[in-house]
Design an enzyme around this catalytic site. Sequence first.
Site, PDB file in Angstrom:
ATOM      1  N   LYS A  96      42.322  45.160  21.823  1.00  0.00           N
ATOM      2  CA  LYS A  96      42.867  45.271  23.421  1.00  0.00           C
ATOM      3  C   LYS A  96      44.665  44.987  23.304  1.00  0.00           C
ATOM      4  CE  LYS A  96      43.020  44.026  27.955  1.00  0.00           C
ATOM      5  NZ  LYS A  96      42.086  43.152  28.998  1.00  0.00           N
ATOM      6  N   GLY A 157      41.767  38.983  37.586  1.00  0.00           N
ATOM      7  CA  GLY A 157      41.052  37.592  37.830  1.00  0.00           C
ATOM      8  C   GLY A 157      41.284  37.369  39.877  1.00  0.00           C
ATOM      9  N   THR A 206      36.171  38.562  35.800  1.00  0.00           N
ATOM     10  CA  THR A 206      35.770  37.598  37.141  1.00  0.00           C
ATOM     11  C   THR A 206      34.509  38.019  37.708  1.00  0.00           C
ATOM     12  OG1 THR A 206      37.976  37.394  36.485  1.00  0.00           O
ATOM     13  CG2 THR A 206      37.221  36.094  38.334  1.00  0.00           C
TER      14      THR A 206
HETATM   15  C1  LIG Z   1      38.816  39.132  29.780  1.00  0.00           C
HETATM   16  C2  LIG Z   1      39.707  40.844  30.292  1.00  0.00           C
HETATM   17  O1  LIG Z   1      40.237  41.265  29.030  1.00  0.00           O
HETATM   18  C3  LIG Z   1      40.362  40.026  31.206  1.00  0.00           C
HETATM   19  O2  LIG Z   1      41.704  40.252  30.916  1.00  0.00           O
HETATM   20  C4  LIG Z   1      40.386  41.647  31.910  1.00  0.00           C
HETATM   21  O3  LIG Z   1      41.422  41.819  31.799  1.00  0.00           O
HETATM   22  C5  LIG Z   1      39.498  41.389  33.318  1.00  0.00           C
HETATM   23  O4  LIG Z   1      40.140  40.799  34.115  1.00  0.00           O
HETATM   24  P1  LIG Z   1      39.508  40.397  35.635  1.00  0.00           P
HETATM   25  O5  LIG Z   1      38.810  39.099  35.123  1.00  0.00           O
HETATM   26  O6  LIG Z   1      39.761  40.717  36.996  1.00  0.00           O
HETATM   27  O7  LIG Z   1      37.915  41.418  35.604  1.00  0.00           O
END
Ligand SMILES: CC(=O)[C@@H](O)[C@H](O)COP(=O)(O)O
Length: 255
Positions: A96, A157, A206
Amino acid sequence: MLKIGPYEFSSRLLLGTGKYPNFDIQKEAIEVSESEILTFAVRRMNIFDANQPNFLEKLDLEKYKLLPNTAGASTAEEAVRIAKLSRASGLCDMIKVEVIGCQKTLLPDPIETLKATEELLKEGFIVLTYTSDDVLLAKRLGELGCHAIMPGASPIGSGQGIINPLNLSFIIEQSDVPVIIDAGVGTPSDAAIAMELGADAVLLNTAVSGAKDPVKMAKAMKLAIEAGRLGYEAGRIPIKRYASASSPMEGMSIG
Ligand SMILES: CC(=O)[C@@H](O)[C@H](O)COP(=O)(O)O
């Protein structure tokens, strides 16, 4: 089925592995979510030091496809270096791409993201690219041949949910590769809306790891994503300006 490059998955929920209260809750939440793809920041893994804690240590890694991410990179060069390190460690050939351009908003740098994607595709990686909800940038990423496009719902987040459903729907409509809504999902209804828009999957972290009860929230997210997908496949009714009776009287002879 969700198809990414040569891989197929029955779950449409991709889960992050960080920020859980402890490793037992992390394990239980991941199991309950039935997610098959787990992402983690390569930079946070102690790949070369077995004495350091490993935040995937409680998980049965045979059960999951690992999706290392390049979090922490702010240039294409750094992202490519992290991806190569990850592959050299035998983690996975999927990556990713996450190249952050602003530390306050954690929004991706579009130019460096594009460059990193191009380079990693040339290197033979299965590339899933985290991007903003910019429709034209998503188009360019698709044209490069990336294996999935991951537009953010809102800042990482933040839990703000889907800020620009119109742009996301344009991205989904034009894409020949899976579109995975990534980042900013706060509630199960956000995840369901993403799926109702026609997204192929949702990646979140998150909302589950920071919930009062992460295990319960993991289950809620799984169900919401399944419900959203079913709703999308079933086809929603058109929105009308005025009412239309649910029990029409036409054709009924009432004396
Ligand atoms: C774990 C990861 O790859 C994060 O960078 C992702 O973009 C998730 O974001 P949230 O924590 O907002 O769900």
